[in-house]
Design a protein around this motif. Sequence first.
Motif, PDB file in Angstrom:
ATOM      1  N   GLY A   1       0.808  -1.212   0.000  1.00  0.00           N
ATOM      2  CA  GLY A   1       0.000   0.000   0.000  1.00  0.00           C
ATOM      3  C   GLY A   1       0.843   1.264   0.000  1.00  0.00           C
ATOM      4  N   ILE A   2       1.914   1.257   0.775  1.00  0.00           N
ATOM      5  CA  ILE A   2       2.794   2.432   0.822  1.00  0.00           C
ATOM      6  C   ILE A   2       3.396   2.701  -0.561  1.00  0.00           C
ATOM      7  CG2 ILE A   2       4.978   3.301   1.736  1.00  0.00           C
ATOM      8  CD1 ILE A   2       4.275   1.915   4.377  1.00  0.00           C
ATOM      9  N   TYR A   3       3.907   1.647  -1.185  1.00  0.00           N
ATOM     10  CA  TYR A   3       4.516   1.839  -2.495  1.00  0.00           C
ATOM     11  C   TYR A   3       3.460   2.089  -3.572  1.00  0.00           C
ATOM     12  CZ  TYR A   3       9.183   0.743  -0.852  1.00  0.00           C
ATOM     13  OH  TYR A   3      10.394   0.790  -0.209  1.00  0.00           O
ATOM     14  N   ALA A   4       2.248   1.570  -3.375  1.00  0.00           N
ATOM     15  CA  ALA A   4       1.182   1.858  -4.332  1.00  0.00           C
ATOM     16  C   ALA A   4       0.814   3.334  -4.293  1.00  0.00           C
ATOM     17  CB  ALA A   4      -0.043   0.995  -4.020  1.00  0.00           C
ATOM     18  N   ALA A   5       0.710   3.895  -3.076  1.00  0.00           N
ATOM     19  CA  ALA A   5       0.420   5.327  -2.956  1.00  0.00           C
ATOM     20  C   ALA A   5       1.527   6.153  -3.600  1.00  0.00           C
ATOM     21  CB  ALA A   5       0.253   5.703  -1.481  1.00  0.00           C
TER      22      ALA A   5
ATOM     23  N   LEU B   1      -6.694   3.608   3.599  1.00  0.00           N
ATOM     24  CA  LEU B   1      -7.276   4.954   3.529  1.00  0.00           C
ATOM     25  C   LEU B   1      -6.339   5.918   2.802  1.00  0.00           C
ATOM     26  CD1 LEU B   1      -8.765   5.232   7.142  1.00  0.00           C
ATOM     27  CD2 LEU B   1      -9.947   4.636   5.014  1.00  0.00           C
ATOM     28  N   LEU B   2      -5.026   5.755   3.010  1.00  0.00           N
ATOM     29  CA  LEU B   2      -4.053   6.599   2.301  1.00  0.00           C
ATOM     30  C   LEU B   2      -4.121   6.357   0.806  1.00  0.00           C
ATOM     31  CD1 LEU B   2      -1.526   8.465   2.215  1.00  0.00           C
ATOM     32  CD2 LEU B   2      -0.143   6.401   2.542  1.00  0.00           C
ATOM     33  N   VAL B   3      -4.170   5.082   0.395  1.00  0.00           N
ATOM     34  CA  VAL B   3      -4.252   4.766  -1.038  1.00  0.00           C
ATOM     35  C   VAL B   3      -5.550   5.305  -1.621  1.00  0.00           C
ATOM     36  CG1 VAL B   3      -4.418   2.881  -2.706  1.00  0.00           C
ATOM     37  CG2 VAL B   3      -2.755   2.749  -0.852  1.00  0.00           C
ATOM     38  N   ALA B   4      -6.656   5.155  -0.878  1.00  0.00           N
ATOM     39  CA  ALA B   4      -7.937   5.673  -1.361  1.00  0.00           C
ATOM     40  C   ALA B   4      -7.872   7.185  -1.543  1.00  0.00           C
ATOM     41  CB  ALA B   4      -9.048   5.294  -0.389  1.00  0.00           C
ATOM     42  N   ALA B   5      -7.225   7.875  -0.612  1.00  0.00           N
ATOM     43  CA  ALA B   5      -7.110   9.335  -0.706  1.00  0.00           C
ATOM     44  C   ALA B   5      -6.262   9.735  -1.907  1.00  0.00           C
ATOM     45  CB  ALA B   5      -6.512   9.900   0.578  1.00  0.00           C
ATOM     46  N   THR B   6      -5.137   9.054  -2.124  1.00  0.00           N
ATOM     47  CA  THR B   6      -4.277   9.387  -3.268  1.00  0.00           C
ATOM     48  C   THR B   6      -4.976   9.060  -4.590  1.00  0.00           C
ATOM     49  OG1 THR B   6      -3.182   7.226  -3.048  1.00  0.00           O
ATOM     50  CG2 THR B   6      -2.113   9.118  -2.025  1.00  0.00           C
ATOM     51  N   MET B   7      -5.764   7.978  -4.606  1.00  0.00           N
ATOM     52  CA  MET B   7      -6.530   7.661  -5.810  1.00  0.00           C
ATOM     53  C   MET B   7      -7.569   8.746  -6.099  1.00  0.00           C
ATOM     54  SD  MET B   7      -7.099   3.524  -5.374  1.00  0.00           S
ATOM     55  CE  MET B   7      -8.011   3.347  -6.905  1.00  0.00           C
TER      56      MET B   7
ATOM     57  N   LYS C   1       4.274  21.562 -15.761  1.00  0.00           N
ATOM     58  CA  LYS C   1       5.228  20.484 -15.471  1.00  0.00           C
ATOM     59  C   LYS C   1       5.772  20.599 -14.051  1.00  0.00           C
ATOM     60  CE  LYS C   1       7.775  21.128 -19.221  1.00  0.00           C
ATOM     61  NZ  LYS C   1       8.855  20.902 -20.215  1.00  0.00           N
ATOM     62  N   ILE C   2       6.039  21.818 -13.613  1.00  0.00           N
ATOM     63  CA  ILE C   2       6.490  21.995 -12.226  1.00  0.00           C
ATOM     64  C   ILE C   2       5.397  21.585 -11.257  1.00  0.00           C
ATOM     65  CG2 ILE C   2       7.148  23.712 -10.511  1.00  0.00           C
ATOM     66  CD1 ILE C   2       8.618  25.220 -12.709  1.00  0.00           C
ATOM     67  N   LEU C   3       4.152  21.898 -11.592  1.00  0.00           N
ATOM     68  CA  LEU C   3       3.031  21.509 -10.741  1.00  0.00           C
ATOM     69  C   LEU C   3       2.914  19.989 -10.654  1.00  0.00           C
ATOM     70  CD1 LEU C   3       0.614  22.498  -9.074  1.00  0.00           C
ATOM     71  CD2 LEU C   3      -0.751  22.422 -11.177  1.00  0.00           C
ATOM     72  N   ALA C   4       3.165  19.293 -11.752  1.00  0.00           N
ATOM     73  CA  ALA C   4       3.127  17.831 -11.741  1.00  0.00           C
ATOM     74  C   ALA C   4       4.184  17.274 -10.787  1.00  0.00           C
ATOM     75  CB  ALA C   4       3.349  17.283 -13.152  1.00  0.00           C
ATOM     76  N   PHE C   5       5.400  17.808 -10.852  1.00  0.00           N
ATOM     77  CA  PHE C   5       6.445  17.364  -9.938  1.00  0.00           C
ATOM     78  C   PHE C   5       6.072  17.676  -8.489  1.00  0.00           C
ATOM     79  CE2 PHE C   5       9.326  16.894 -13.538  1.00  0.00           C
ATOM     80  CZ  PHE C   5      10.125  15.850 -13.113  1.00  0.00           C
ATOM     81  N   LEU C   6       5.509  18.852  -8.259  1.00  0.00           N
ATOM     82  CA  LEU C   6       5.185  19.261  -6.894  1.00  0.00           C
ATOM     83  C   LEU C   6       4.127  18.352  -6.282  1.00  0.00           C
ATOM     84  CD1 LEU C   6       4.767  22.856  -5.612  1.00  0.00           C
ATOM     85  CD2 LEU C   6       2.980  21.206  -5.109  1.00  0.00           C
ATOM     86  N   ILE C   7       3.033  18.104  -7.008  1.00  0.00           N
ATOM     87  CA  ILE C   7       1.954  17.281  -6.459  1.00  0.00           C
ATOM     88  C   ILE C   7       2.410  15.833  -6.301  1.00  0.00           C
ATOM     89  CG2 ILE C   7      -0.363  16.400  -6.891  1.00  0.00           C
ATOM     90  CD1 ILE C   7      -1.001  19.011  -8.283  1.00  0.00           C
ATOM     91  N   GLY C   8       3.129  15.318  -7.298  1.00  0.00           N
ATOM     92  CA  GLY C   8       3.636  13.949  -7.177  1.00  0.00           C
ATOM     93  C   GLY C   8       4.572  13.789  -5.997  1.00  0.00           C
ATOM     94  N   ALA C   9       5.437  14.772  -5.758  1.00  0.00           N
ATOM     95  CA  ALA C   9       6.370  14.711  -4.633  1.00  0.00           C
ATOM     96  C   ALA C   9       5.633  14.797  -3.298  1.00  0.00           C
ATOM     97  CB  ALA C   9       7.393  15.841  -4.752  1.00  0.00           C
ATOM     98  N   MET C  10       4.573  15.588  -3.236  1.00  0.00           N
ATOM     99  CA  MET C  10       3.808  15.687  -1.990  1.00  0.00           C
ATOM    100  C   MET C  10       3.155  14.350  -1.631  1.00  0.00           C
ATOM    101  SD  MET C  10       1.989  19.445  -2.163  1.00  0.00           S
ATOM    102  CE  MET C  10       1.302  19.251  -0.508  1.00  0.00           C
ATOM    103  N   LEU C  11       2.610  13.669  -2.623  1.00  0.00           N
ATOM    104  CA  LEU C  11       2.016  12.356  -2.357  1.00  0.00           C
ATOM    105  C   LEU C  11       3.079  11.358  -1.908  1.00  0.00           C
ATOM    106  CD1 LEU C  11      -0.531  12.054  -5.327  1.00  0.00           C
ATOM    107  CD2 LEU C  11      -0.992  12.635  -2.943  1.00  0.00           C
ATOM    108  N   ALA C  12       4.256  11.423  -2.522  1.00  0.00           N
ATOM    109  CA  ALA C  12       5.337  10.534  -2.104  1.00  0.00           C
ATOM    110  C   ALA C  12       5.809  10.869  -0.696  1.00  0.00           C
ATOM    111  CB  ALA C  12       6.507  10.636  -3.089  1.00  0.00           C
ATOM    112  N   GLY C  13       5.893  12.154  -0.360  1.00  0.00           N
ATOM    113  CA  GLY C  13       6.294  12.546   0.987  1.00  0.00           C
ATOM    114  C   GLY C  13       5.304  12.085   2.034  1.00  0.00           C
TER     115      GLY C  13
ATOM    116  N   GLY D   1      -4.188   0.748 -12.143  1.00  0.00           N
ATOM    117  CA  GLY D   1      -3.011   0.109 -12.705  1.00  0.00           C
ATOM    118  C   GLY D   1      -1.789   0.251 -11.820  1.00  0.00           C
ATOM    119  N   ALA D   2      -1.595   1.443 -11.235  1.00  0.00           N
ATOM    120  CA  ALA D   2      -0.440   1.651 -10.357  1.00  0.00           C
ATOM    121  C   ALA D   2      -0.527   0.765  -9.123  1.00  0.00           C
ATOM    122  CB  ALA D   2      -0.366   3.122  -9.942  1.00  0.00           C
ATOM    123  N   VAL D   3      -1.727   0.595  -8.592  1.00  0.00           N
ATOM    124  CA  VAL D   3      -1.905  -0.268  -7.411  1.00  0.00           C
ATOM    125  C   VAL D   3      -1.601  -1.716  -7.778  1.00  0.00           C
ATOM    126  CG1 VAL D   3      -3.536  -1.050  -5.664  1.00  0.00           C
ATOM    127  CG2 VAL D   3      -3.625   1.309  -6.471  1.00  0.00           C
TER     128      VAL D   3
END
Length: 570
Positions: free
Chosen positions: A261-265, A407-413, A449-461, A501-503
């Motif tokens: 689940g952690i890596y799926a998120a 719940l974390l995966v559901a929120a990120t989805m 593109k910067i926004l994509a990096f920012l949002i993706g990094a926030m989910l990873a953090g 697919g990512a999950v």
Amino acid sequence: MSTVDTSAKRSALAPLGKPFAAAGGVLGIVAALLPWVTFVLNDGNWPDKSTLQFFDAPFLVTGFRWHVLLLGILILVAAFAPIPSRGRVVRALGWGLTLVSFVNSAYITVKGGGLGAITALDGATAFGGVVGLVAGVLTILAGYGIGIEPVGEWKFKISTPVAYLVLLLSFGAVLYAVAAMLTTGGVGSANPYAGAIFLSFLGFAAGVLGALSGVGYVRWLSALSEQHRVFSVIVLAACALLLPFTEAGNEYWMTVAANIGIYAATAIGLNIVVGLAGLLDLGYVAFMGIGALVAANFSGAATAYFGFDLPFPVAAVIAAVVAGIFGAIVGSPTLRVRGDYLAIVTLAFGEIFTRSAQNDIGGFTNGSNAIPGVPALSLFGAEFNKSISIGAVKLPAGVLYYVLIVLLVAATMAVFANLKFSRIGRAWIAIREDEDAARAMGIRTGKMKILAFLIGAMLAGLAGAVFAHKNGTVSYESFKFLESVTLLAAVILGGMGSIPGAVLGAALLFVLPEKLRDFEDYRLMIFGLALILIMRFRPVGLIPDAHRRAEMVERADENAEEAHVEAKKA
């Protein structure tokens, strides 16, 4: 030339299509009722009483013999029932039967020291595997004889209550299949044949799923779930929360499922960068590491940089914000570079993070000693790493972490879905398809593109913060380049731009190595071969995004047209 050959092969096999399918189905049923091993192997008798010495109840089939029996029955039904794309369905079932028979026969042959283990030896005969292989090959040929038509289309509409019932039953079946996949064969140390039995189950599942896909049910179910998206998400989350109540509800699988689940998120966040915006990121796991280190330093651990303990929600938000800031910094070079050059920039960032953490630059990471003693989470006095009881049901240790991660995966989805279908998501997809055309249409590509990096990094953090508290230790060893490659493989394997697919990709990349421990030195080779085969036959991923599927169909049509023109010239 290939078109002519294919037509000739089909016309030659056409009269034999249904007879071969009937023979394959009957032989599949017979194979399930025959013994498969002539003697007891050194590691013990083969499972499901298939060893001749223990073959005292041939009509009491279980395990892989039950799978063979069911495939045989389904082949007979598919051969004569009025179903769409019959040849495609028959071929898929034939491949399933072939895989089940081959895995069991090959493993028995190797462990038994020769073909005598699956044929005849010292007056004992056991031809279940051979008959199963013959049945599978006949069925595959039958599929080509009947004709491989396009995937069936279900155009009828159903009422909302019926749609809800179909979704409930279908997702319930998915929950049962997941639990069966995790528990089939047990753990390698407990069952010497766990790996082979697991691969056999995968062959059966692949055959059934291929048949459902060929008949059009999978595509129809996907469209149905898209029509009732909110209900589908709720049911899927409920099914995930019910996993601890199945046979897979033990401490071992709860730990594995929580890590998945952690890596799926995290993979969902990467899907924003790679799947939607089309920006290749080879250092993405560093954002997860930043989130984990920030959360650990605010956790009150003995070696934490800060001397105070923040509540987990506050620490998790801070971790996500800090990771997002670094994401924007890393994304800023996208204003000047793209493609392979951007991949090198992100790879360099990942290496900078690893070396900085290893050398404890700034004193935040504790170097090679890591940050141990990150306290476990607790809620209303219940520690997340302890077992809990609900009435008379005792749930395994770590189940609360599993619930949190679901719940974390559901929120990120939910975040991913809302972004994907928003104006921002459409802008990302336009950039992925053609950045110059997107800029010409008025899209501010640099900021997007910067926004994509920012949002993706926030989910990873955010995922990294949960990772820190669940594992109790944060070390740079957990966030090396190989982890970034694994996450990228999960996104591509599951389907770029696809939410489920990512999950699924993350689940496969973590479950397969665990279930293949029985093969020891061959485990990684089999794992890699499985990935190659999946990408060969499913180039758009296991659960492709609608946009990506449409692109591949258009390209396939263009290639077919070019090949046709070349054939005419020749």
